[in-house]
Design an enzyme around this catalytic site. Structure first.
Site, PDB file in Angstrom:
ATOM      1  N   GLY A  11       0.852  -1.192   0.000  1.00 52.94           N
ATOM      2  CA  GLY A  11       0.000   0.000   0.000  1.00 52.94           C
ATOM      3  C   GLY A  11       0.889   1.244   0.000  1.00 52.94           C
ATOM      4  O   GLY A  11       1.917   1.258   0.659  1.00 52.94           O
ATOM      5  N   VAL A  24      17.423   9.482  -4.313  1.00 51.33           N
ATOM      6  CA  VAL A  24      17.949   9.938  -5.607  1.00 51.33           C
ATOM      7  C   VAL A  24      18.982  11.051  -5.413  1.00 51.33           C
ATOM      8  O   VAL A  24      20.077  11.014  -5.967  1.00 51.33           O
ATOM      9  CB  VAL A  24      16.802  10.410  -6.538  1.00 51.33           C
ATOM     10  N   ARG A  25      18.637  12.023  -4.553  1.00 51.03           N
ATOM     11  CA  ARG A  25      19.565  13.148  -4.383  1.00 51.03           C
ATOM     12  C   ARG A  25      20.872  12.696  -3.746  1.00 51.03           C
ATOM     13  O   ARG A  25      21.960  13.038  -4.209  1.00 51.03           O
ATOM     14  CB  ARG A  25      18.930  14.222  -3.491  1.00 51.03           C
ATOM     15  N   ARG A  72       0.404  -4.745  -5.405  1.00 50.34           N
ATOM     16  CA  ARG A  72       0.493  -6.003  -4.638  1.00 50.34           C
ATOM     17  C   ARG A  72       0.706  -7.078  -5.701  1.00 50.34           C
ATOM     18  O   ARG A  72      -0.208  -7.389  -6.458  1.00 50.34           O
ATOM     19  CB  ARG A  72      -0.774  -6.241  -3.835  1.00 50.34           C
ATOM     20  N   ASP A 103       5.717  -4.951   5.722  1.00 47.02           N
ATOM     21  CA  ASP A 103       6.237  -6.286   6.039  1.00 47.02           C
ATOM     22  C   ASP A 103       6.316  -7.190   4.802  1.00 47.02           C
ATOM     23  O   ASP A 103       7.297  -7.907   4.600  1.00 47.02           O
ATOM     24  CB  ASP A 103       5.406  -6.936   7.148  1.00 47.02           C
ATOM     25  N   THR A 125       4.769   2.205   5.597  1.00 52.08           N
ATOM     26  CA  THR A 125       3.426   1.624   5.698  1.00 52.08           C
ATOM     27  C   THR A 125       2.644   2.361   6.763  1.00 52.08           C
ATOM     28  O   THR A 125       3.167   2.620   7.855  1.00 52.08           O
ATOM     29  CB  THR A 125       3.460   0.112   6.016  1.00 52.08           C
ATOM     30  N   ASP A 127       0.443   1.190   8.458  1.00 50.89           N
ATOM     31  CA  ASP A 127       0.024   0.243   9.498  1.00 50.89           C
ATOM     32  C   ASP A 127       0.884   0.250  10.760  1.00 50.89           C
ATOM     33  O   ASP A 127       0.450  -0.206  11.810  1.00 50.89           O
ATOM     34  CB  ASP A 127      -0.006  -1.178   8.931  1.00 50.89           C
ATOM     35  N   ASP A 129       3.273  -1.743  11.507  1.00 48.63           N
ATOM     36  CA  ASP A 129       3.205  -3.132  11.981  1.00 48.63           C
ATOM     37  C   ASP A 129       4.533  -3.878  11.873  1.00 48.63           C
ATOM     38  O   ASP A 129       4.549  -5.106  11.797  1.00 48.63           O
ATOM     39  CB  ASP A 129       2.118  -3.896  11.202  1.00 48.63           C
ATOM     40  N   ARG A 162     -25.902  10.762  18.936  1.00 45.84           N
ATOM     41  CA  ARG A 162     -25.729   9.468  18.285  1.00 45.84           C
ATOM     42  C   ARG A 162     -24.426   8.786  18.722  1.00 45.84           C
ATOM     43  O   ARG A 162     -23.499   9.431  19.196  1.00 45.84           O
ATOM     44  CB  ARG A 162     -25.649   9.659  16.761  1.00 45.84           C
ATOM     45  N   MET A 169      -8.306   1.894   9.075  1.00 47.48           N
ATOM     46  CA  MET A 169      -7.498   0.847   8.439  1.00 47.48           C
ATOM     47  C   MET A 169      -6.645   0.082   9.447  1.00 47.48           C
ATOM     48  O   MET A 169      -6.359   0.567  10.538  1.00 47.48           O
ATOM     49  CB  MET A 169      -6.625   1.444   7.342  1.00 47.48           C
ATOM     50  N   ARG A 171      -5.553  -4.127   8.814  1.00 45.35           N
ATOM     51  CA  ARG A 171      -6.150  -5.458   8.632  1.00 45.35           C
ATOM     52  C   ARG A 171      -5.675  -6.438   9.696  1.00 45.35           C
ATOM     53  O   ARG A 171      -6.425  -7.240  10.199  1.00 45.35           O
ATOM     54  CB  ARG A 171      -5.800  -5.969   7.230  1.00 45.35           C
ATOM     55  N   ALA A 186     -11.606   8.251  22.816  1.00 44.72           N
ATOM     56  CA  ALA A 186     -12.778   7.534  22.295  1.00 44.72           C
ATOM     57  C   ALA A 186     -13.469   6.760  23.413  1.00 44.72           C
ATOM     58  O   ALA A 186     -12.812   6.236  24.318  1.00 44.72           O
ATOM     59  CB  ALA A 186     -12.342   6.585  21.189  1.00 44.72           C
ATOM     60  N   GLU A 222     -10.236  -2.214  11.119  1.00 45.11           N
ATOM     61  CA  GLU A 222     -10.910  -3.041  10.105  1.00 45.11           C
ATOM     62  C   GLU A 222     -10.652  -4.539  10.318  1.00 45.11           C
ATOM     63  O   GLU A 222     -11.495  -5.367   9.978  1.00 45.11           O
ATOM     64  CB  GLU A 222     -10.490  -2.628   8.682  1.00 45.11           C
ATOM     65  N   TYR A 249     -10.085   4.986   2.046  1.00 43.96           N
ATOM     66  CA  TYR A 249      -8.806   5.361   1.432  1.00 43.96           C
ATOM     67  C   TYR A 249      -8.374   6.799   1.679  1.00 43.96           C
ATOM     68  O   TYR A 249      -7.223   7.143   1.400  1.00 43.96           O
ATOM     69  CB  TYR A 249      -8.830   5.035  -0.057  1.00 43.96           C
TER      70      TYR A 249
HETATM   71  N1  ATP Z   1       6.836 -13.972   0.972  1.00 47.95           N
HETATM   72  C1  ATP Z   1       7.041 -13.107  -0.026  1.00 47.95           C
HETATM   73  N2  ATP Z   1       7.962 -13.354  -0.975  1.00 47.95           N
HETATM   74  C2  ATP Z   1       8.196 -12.483  -1.978  1.00 47.95           C
HETATM   75  N3  ATP Z   1       7.523 -11.332  -2.130  1.00 47.95           N
HETATM   76  C3  ATP Z   1       6.588 -11.031  -1.229  1.00 47.95           C
HETATM   77  C4  ATP Z   1       6.284 -11.891  -0.128  1.00 47.95           C
HETATM   78  N4  ATP Z   1       5.304 -11.316   0.596  1.00 47.95           N
HETATM   79  C5  ATP Z   1       4.991 -10.167  -0.027  1.00 47.95           C
HETATM   80  N5  ATP Z   1       5.762  -9.978  -1.117  1.00 47.95           N
HETATM   81  C6  ATP Z   1       5.713  -8.883  -2.095  1.00 47.95           C
HETATM   82  O1  ATP Z   1       5.562  -7.636  -1.432  1.00 47.95           O
HETATM   83  C7  ATP Z   1       4.377  -6.995  -1.902  1.00 47.95           C
HETATM   84  C8  ATP Z   1       3.827  -6.101  -0.856  1.00 47.95           C
HETATM   85  O2  ATP Z   1       3.366  -6.847   0.260  1.00 47.95           O
HETATM   86  P1  ATP Z   1       1.993  -6.471   0.993  1.00 47.95           P
HETATM   87  O3  ATP Z   1       0.921  -6.434  -0.025  1.00 47.95           O
HETATM   88  O4  ATP Z   1       1.848  -7.398   2.138  1.00 47.95           O
HETATM   89  O5  ATP Z   1       2.208  -4.964   1.467  1.00 47.95           O
HETATM   90  P2  ATP Z   1       3.185  -4.366   2.555  1.00 47.95           P
HETATM   91  O6  ATP Z   1       4.531  -4.168   1.961  1.00 47.95           O
HETATM   92  O7  ATP Z   1       3.125  -5.170   3.800  1.00 47.95           O
HETATM   93  O8  ATP Z   1       2.555  -2.916   2.752  1.00 47.95           O
HETATM   94  P3  ATP Z   1       1.136  -2.546   3.458  1.00 47.95           P
HETATM   95  O9  ATP Z   1       0.812  -3.591   4.461  1.00 47.95           O
HETATM   96  O10 ATP Z   1       1.402  -1.207   4.034  1.00 47.95           O
HETATM   97  O11 ATP Z   1       0.140  -2.461   2.363  1.00 47.95           O
HETATM   98  C9  ATP Z   1       3.487  -8.153  -2.321  1.00 47.95           C
HETATM   99  O12 ATP Z   1       2.471  -7.749  -3.166  1.00 47.95           O
HETATM  100  C10 ATP Z   1       4.494  -9.052  -3.011  1.00 47.95           C
HETATM  101  O13 ATP Z   1       4.822  -8.565  -4.278  1.00 47.95           O
HETATM  102  O1  F6P Z   2      -7.216  -2.275  -0.532  1.00 43.01           O
HETATM  103  P1  F6P Z   2      -5.738  -2.308  -0.498  1.00 43.01           P
HETATM  104  O2  F6P Z   2      -5.086  -1.288  -1.359  1.00 43.01           O
HETATM  105  O3  F6P Z   2      -5.186  -3.682  -0.728  1.00 43.01           O
HETATM  106  O4  F6P Z   2      -5.278  -1.863   0.957  1.00 43.01           O
HETATM  107  C1  F6P Z   2      -5.862  -2.215   2.179  1.00 43.01           C
HETATM  108  C2  F6P Z   2      -4.860  -2.514   3.228  1.00 43.01           C
HETATM  109  O5  F6P Z   2      -3.690  -1.741   3.093  1.00 43.01           O
HETATM  110  C3  F6P Z   2      -3.418  -1.071   4.293  1.00 43.01           C
HETATM  111  O6  F6P Z   2      -4.031   0.155   4.212  1.00 43.01           O
HETATM  112  C4  F6P Z   2      -1.977  -0.760   4.470  1.00 43.01           C
HETATM  113  O7  F6P Z   2      -1.522  -0.008   3.380  1.00 43.01           O
HETATM  114  C5  F6P Z   2      -4.098  -1.885   5.359  1.00 43.01           C
HETATM  115  O8  F6P Z   2      -4.365  -1.218   6.541  1.00 43.01           O
HETATM  116  C6  F6P Z   2      -5.335  -2.298   4.617  1.00 43.01           C
HETATM  117  O9  F6P Z   2      -5.880  -3.437   5.135  1.00 43.01           O
HETATM  118 MG    MG Z   3       1.830  -5.058   5.455  1.00 44.84          MG
END
Ligand code: ATP
Ligand code: F6P
Ligand code: MG
Length: 319
Positions: A11, A24-25, A72, A103, A125, A127, A129, A162, A169, A171, A186, A222, A249
């Protein structure tokens, strides 16, 4: 190293462009060429990359999203996809890689390290996390957005007496919900990390009503459930006029906060310093106010730490 590449993956997160610009710089200052890979790992697999023009990257620094695009990409999880990615890296004579993401992105980076590609991970990220670091780029901006939106929601909820179930967000990780609930005082909080049940939640809201509270904000991550399903149940069980509001979003876009911009800039510089010294297979993080780096395998093996103290603080504010 004379030629490196940079990509953003997973994301998008506010601050990614500042990290890119900084990579880059600072690489240019050191006489290195930087290739920008489009759409995360898909760009490596499909050989979509171009030489980054320092002025263009700098112009985007304070904007949200990612100018390289992100994806992704399931193919990166397959042997075939990974081999294609490594082939592209070799073909262009790329000696080091910076990956900006969460991650999942770092799992992909770990794989490339295994194939001998020196890689540095910058945590980007919303998140927050990643267990090894106290902070990930984007988290602060998103927290600011949630607090701003929730404040507006509260105005109308209070006017109508209410209850609002506001879904944010996160997950698998409830940090956005936890930190925003604490900042907002809250009335209730629901996280994937903690057990919860609807009866106890309703009793809590009823107790608060008996004490004079006629409106409430329930912050729900979520990953813990759906606000649209919970709101009617609360309405039925308590009689509170209840609404659901899924922030969606709006939380991921927008101008990065100064904290994210500053951290992104510092991390971009550090990533290049490491690669320039021939050091790879590290991920960057923040500890106190310092930028730190860890071995990528060790960092990804660290167990998640849940901030129970903050959770109990929120629970105690409106007991
Ligand atoms: N075990 C894995 N091996 C190789 N590539 C991976 C693996 N897990 C994830 N990836 C790659 O990393 C991309 C990003 O991972 P993911 O969708 O979990 O988002 P993220 O980097 O954790 O960011 P966020 O959670 O903020 O959306 C995946 O779409 C995939 O291309
Ligand atoms: O719908 P998408 O783009 O896969 O993203 C949703 C997920 O990505 C995150 O926003 C992290 O980028 C999570 O909190 C959420 O679950
Ligand atoms: Mg992630």
């Amino acid at each position: 190293m004379k030629r490196i590449a940079v990509l953003t993956s997973g994301g998008d997160a506010p601050g990614m462009n500042a990290a890119l610009g900084s990579v880059v710089r600072s690489a240019t200052q050191k006489g290195m060429e930087v290739f920008g890979v489009e759409q995360g790992y898909l760009g490596l697999i499909e050989d979509r990359m171009q030489l980054m023009e320092p002025m263009r990257a700098t112009g985007m620094v304070t904007s949200g999203g990612t100018l390289l695009g992100t994806m992704r990409c399931g193919e990166m999880k397959t042997e075939e996809g990974r081999l294609k990615a490594v082939e592209t890296i070799r073909k262009h004579g790329i000696e080091g890689l910076v990956t900006i993401g969460g991650d999942g992105t770092f799992r992909g980076a770990e794989v490339l390290c295994g194939y001998g590609v020196p890689t540095i991970g910058i945590p980007g990220t919303i998140d927050n996390d990643l267990a090894y670091t106290q902070y990930t780029l984007g988290f602060d901006t998103t927290l600011n957005t949630i607090v701003r939106m929730a404040t507006q929601i509260r105005d109308t909820m209070a006017s109508h007496e209410r209850v609002c179930v506001m879904e944010v967000m996160g997950r698998h990780c409830g940090d956005l919900a936890l930190y925003s609930a604490a900042a907002l005082h809250a009335e209730a909080l629901i996280l994937p990390e903690m057990p919860w049940d609807v009866d106890s939640l309703c009793q809590r809201l009823e107790r608060q009503r008996a004490n004079g509270r006629r409106s409430a904000l329930v912050v729900m991550a979520e990953g813990a459930g759906k606000a649209t399903e919970l709101a009617p149940v609360i309405m039925e069980k308590t009689g509170f006029d209840t609404r659901a509001s899924v922030l969606g979003y709006v939380q991921r876009g927008g101008q990065p906060s100064p904290r994210d911009l500053l951290m992104a800039t510092r991390m971009g510089v550090r990533a290049v310093e490491l690669l320039h010294q021939g050091i790879g297979n590290r991920v960057l993080g923040q500890c106190q106010e310092e930028i730190v780096d860890f071995d990528i395998n060790e960092a990804l093996d660290m167990p998640a730490v849940f901030n129970k103290e903050l959770y109990e603080l929120v629970q105690g504010l409106w007991a």
